[in-house]
Design a protein around this motif. Structure first.
Motif, mmCIF file in Angstrom:
data_model
loop_
_atom_site.group_PDB
_atom_site.id
_atom_site.type_symbol
_atom_site.label_atom_id
_atom_site.label_comp_id
_atom_site.label_asym_id
_atom_site.label_seq_id
_atom_site.Cartn_x
_atom_site.Cartn_y
_atom_site.Cartn_z
ATOM 1 N N LEU A 88 -2.051 7.144 -4.116
ATOM 2 C CA LEU A 88 -2.505 6.039 -3.275
ATOM 3 C C LEU A 88 -3.995 6.192 -3.014
ATOM 4 C CD1 LEU A 88 -1.539 3.556 -1.577
ATOM 5 C CD2 LEU A 88 -1.343 5.139 0.364
ATOM 6 N N ASP A 89 -4.749 5.132 -3.234
ATOM 7 C CA ASP A 89 -6.183 5.130 -2.958
ATOM 8 C C ASP A 89 -6.498 3.865 -2.178
ATOM 9 O OD1 ASP A 89 -8.880 5.632 -2.886
ATOM 10 O OD2 ASP A 89 -9.266 4.969 -4.925
ATOM 11 N N ALA A 90 -6.662 4.023 -0.857
ATOM 12 C CA ALA A 90 -6.869 2.874 0.042
ATOM 13 C C ALA A 90 -5.670 1.930 -0.097
ATOM 14 C CB ALA A 90 -8.191 2.192 -0.254
ATOM 15 N N ALA A 91 -5.912 0.674 -0.469
ATOM 16 C CA ALA A 91 -4.832 -0.305 -0.556
ATOM 17 C C ALA A 91 -4.261 -0.426 -1.957
ATOM 18 C CB ALA A 91 -5.337 -1.672 -0.091
ATOM 19 N N GLU A 92 -4.644 0.490 -2.848
ATOM 20 C CA GLU A 92 -4.205 0.411 -4.231
ATOM 21 C C GLU A 92 -3.532 1.708 -4.665
ATOM 22 O OE1 GLU A 92 -7.563 -2.364 -6.322
ATOM 23 O OE2 GLU A 92 -8.163 -0.308 -5.814
ATOM 24 N N ILE A 93 -2.782 1.604 -5.756
ATOM 25 C CA ILE A 93 -2.320 2.813 -6.426
ATOM 26 C C ILE A 93 -3.219 3.038 -7.628
ATOM 27 C CG2 ILE A 93 0.070 2.678 -5.662
ATOM 28 C CD1 ILE A 93 0.708 1.625 -8.530
ATOM 29 N N PHE A 94 -3.437 4.322 -7.935
ATOM 30 C CA PHE A 94 -4.291 4.733 -9.044
ATOM 31 C C PHE A 94 -3.419 5.513 -10.013
ATOM 32 C CE2 PHE A 94 -7.202 7.911 -10.941
ATOM 33 C CZ PHE A 94 -8.139 7.054 -11.516
ATOM 34 N N TYR A 95 -3.273 5.003 -11.244
ATOM 35 C CA TYR A 95 -2.372 5.600 -12.222
ATOM 36 C C TYR A 95 -2.994 6.859 -12.832
ATOM 37 C CZ TYR A 95 0.375 1.295 -12.099
ATOM 38 O OH TYR A 95 1.162 0.250 -11.692
ATOM 39 N N LEU A 96 -2.286 7.974 -12.708
ATOM 40 C CA LEU A 96 -2.731 9.247 -13.275
ATOM 41 C C LEU A 96 -2.107 9.517 -14.635
ATOM 42 C CD1 LEU A 96 -2.558 11.630 -10.176
ATOM 43 C CD2 LEU A 96 -4.536 10.377 -11.042
ATOM 44 N N ALA A 119 -0.967 -1.718 -3.750
ATOM 45 C CA ALA A 119 0.122 -0.853 -3.292
ATOM 46 C C ALA A 119 1.300 -1.652 -2.760
ATOM 47 C CB ALA A 119 -0.399 0.113 -2.234
ATOM 48 N N HIS A 120 1.033 -2.774 -2.085
ATOM 49 C CA HIS A 120 2.109 -3.509 -1.422
ATOM 50 C C HIS A 120 3.022 -4.230 -2.395
ATOM 51 C CE1 HIS A 120 -0.809 -6.793 -2.036
ATOM 52 N NE2 HIS A 120 0.227 -7.606 -1.936
ATOM 53 N N SER A 121 2.577 -4.399 -3.659
ATOM 54 C CA SER A 121 3.400 -5.138 -4.617
ATOM 55 C C SER A 121 4.113 -4.233 -5.609
ATOM 56 C CB SER A 121 2.523 -6.134 -5.399
ATOM 57 O OG SER A 121 1.621 -5.447 -6.268
ATOM 58 N N THR A 122 3.880 -2.936 -5.535
ATOM 59 C CA THR A 122 4.451 -1.999 -6.502
ATOM 60 C C THR A 122 5.458 -1.069 -5.833
ATOM 61 O OG1 THR A 122 2.680 -0.394 -6.124
ATOM 62 C CG2 THR A 122 2.340 -2.003 -7.881
ATOM 63 N N ALA A 123 6.449 -0.661 -6.597
ATOM 64 C CA ALA A 123 7.405 0.322 -6.077
ATOM 65 C C ALA A 123 6.704 1.642 -5.801
ATOM 66 C CB ALA A 123 8.543 0.510 -7.070
ATOM 67 N N LEU A 124 5.764 2.020 -6.661
ATOM 68 C CA LEU A 124 5.005 3.248 -6.448
ATOM 69 C C LEU A 124 4.276 3.216 -5.110
ATOM 70 C CD1 LEU A 124 3.507 3.904 -9.987
ATOM 71 C CD2 LEU A 124 4.779 5.582 -8.645
ATOM 72 N N GLY A 125 3.570 2.120 -4.857
ATOM 73 C CA GLY A 125 2.830 2.013 -3.611
ATOM 74 C C GLY A 125 3.729 2.035 -2.396
ATOM 75 N N LYS A 126 4.831 1.311 -2.462
ATOM 76 C CA LYS A 126 5.737 1.252 -1.315
ATOM 77 C C LYS A 126 6.441 2.584 -1.075
ATOM 78 C CE LYS A 126 7.693 -2.577 -2.852
ATOM 79 N NZ LYS A 126 8.561 -3.775 -2.958
ATOM 80 N N SER A 127 6.708 3.328 -2.160
ATOM 81 C CA SER A 127 7.359 4.626 -1.984
ATOM 82 C C SER A 127 6.458 5.591 -1.223
ATOM 83 C CB SER A 127 7.735 5.218 -3.352
ATOM 84 O OG SER A 127 6.595 5.667 -4.062
ATOM 85 N N ILE A 128 5.137 5.469 -1.410
ATOM 86 C CA ILE A 128 4.187 6.335 -0.713
ATOM 87 C C ILE A 128 3.920 5.816 0.701
ATOM 88 C CG2 ILE A 128 1.858 7.305 -0.759
ATOM 89 C CD1 ILE A 128 1.945 6.999 -3.838
ATOM 90 N N LEU A 129 3.695 4.516 0.819
ATOM 91 C CA LEU A 129 3.397 3.919 2.127
ATOM 92 C C LEU A 129 4.535 4.146 3.121
ATOM 93 C CD1 LEU A 129 1.869 0.485 1.028
ATOM 94 C CD2 LEU A 129 0.636 2.394 2.076
#
Length: 289
Positions: free
Chosen positions: A107-115, A136-146
């Motif tokens: 998670l980077d601010a309001a976005e996810i950053f793909y590694l 982040a709010h539209s992705t499963a990855l982002g929501k799992s972290i948030l």
């Protein structure tokens, strides 16, 4: 003569604040920064906010730390190498076992950053790339972290604007908080179907450490992919990556070297078909968000 007055220019004050972080793992509170720089608390807070917005610093409930720009382009010096190394065999195992595309992101601010992105022929159909970003709010990855952050921190990161990428995207902060509650009720499993890209579905779980979530692992398929069947594997991969990264926090009964293939839903005792049905039922809409 020693100068006690704070420097007059904004550049000097920003430099003074950045110099207060004497290591990549340093975490400082607002009071720490004000004391170290001798800047007024209100001035330090205003400049810290600007540095966070520009990604020179990052901020969470544990304080301020050096951000992506301060630690190197693409975040390669933020400990991501160790994270990639820990997750790599598990991502490969997920991809081989399921045939789906596996992701690792932070998670980077309001976005996810793909590694990392691991996939076969289907990978070219998934519009993501290593080094890329997504809301982040539209992705499963982002929501799992948030889901594992304090609500106030979620508000700070996401802000007031939740852009709708598709007609399924969450567009209101209150609705997002309701979804994050459902993620926690599903023991950390986050789902999305067509919220970021039409025709793409995803299930994710956060990699968590002693101080909170550090990243997320996901599997991506089409809208017809039975994500509930592969969800236990994603949860196991995230859990085992956490154990590798934070062995002192892991249960002594579990071997952090075990892969998702070596631990089935029945092995864990928590991901039976009946359990998964109950978890999915927590999302009253039945569309596996």
């Amino acid at each position: 003569m020693v100068r006690n007055d704070p420097p007059p220019s904004m550049v000097e004050r920003m430099t003074l604040i950045l110099d207060a972080f004497n290591g990549r793992s340093a975490r400082l509170t607002l009071e720490d920064v004000a004391r170290h720089t001798r800047l007024p608390r209100s001035t330090a807070h205003r400049i810290l906010d600007q540095l966070v917005r520009q990604r020179w610093l990052e901020h969470n409930s544990y304080g301020y730390a050096l951000g992506q720009r301060a630690l190197g382009l693409g975040g390669q010096d933020r400990g991501h190498g160790k994270l990639r190394e820990a997750a790599a065999p598990l991502l490969h195992e997920l991809q081989v076992t399921t045939g789906l595309v596996a992701h690792l992101a932070v998670l980077d601010a309001a976005e996810i950053f793909y590694l990392d992105k691991v996939g076969g022929r289907f990978a070219s159909s998934v519009p993501s790339r290593v080094g890329g970003r997504a809301p982040a709010h539209s992705t499963a990855l982002g929501k799992s972290i948030l889901a594992w952050l304090e609500p106030e921190e979620v508000d700070e990161k996401i802000g007031g604007g939740l852009d709708r990428l598709t007609n399924r995207t969450i567009g209101e902060l209150g609705t997002l908080h309701q979804e994050l509650y459902r993620v926690r009720q599903r023991r950390g499993l986050a789902f999305e179907r067509g919220e970021t890209f039409p025709g793409i579905a995803c299930v994710a779980a956060a990699i968590r450490g002693p101080e909170g979530p550090v990243a997320g692992i996901s599997l991506v398929g089409t809208l017809n992919t039975p994500l509930e069947k592969v969800a236990p594997l994603v949860a196991a991969a995230a859990r085992e990556t956490s154990q590798i990264l934070f062995p002192s926090a892991a249960s002594p009964r579990r071997d952090p070297r075990r892969t998702p293939r070596s631990r089935t839903a029945q092995d864990s005792g928590t991901w039976s078909a009946e359990t998964m049905n109950r978890l999915m039922a927590l999302d009253g809409r039945g569309d596996w968000m």
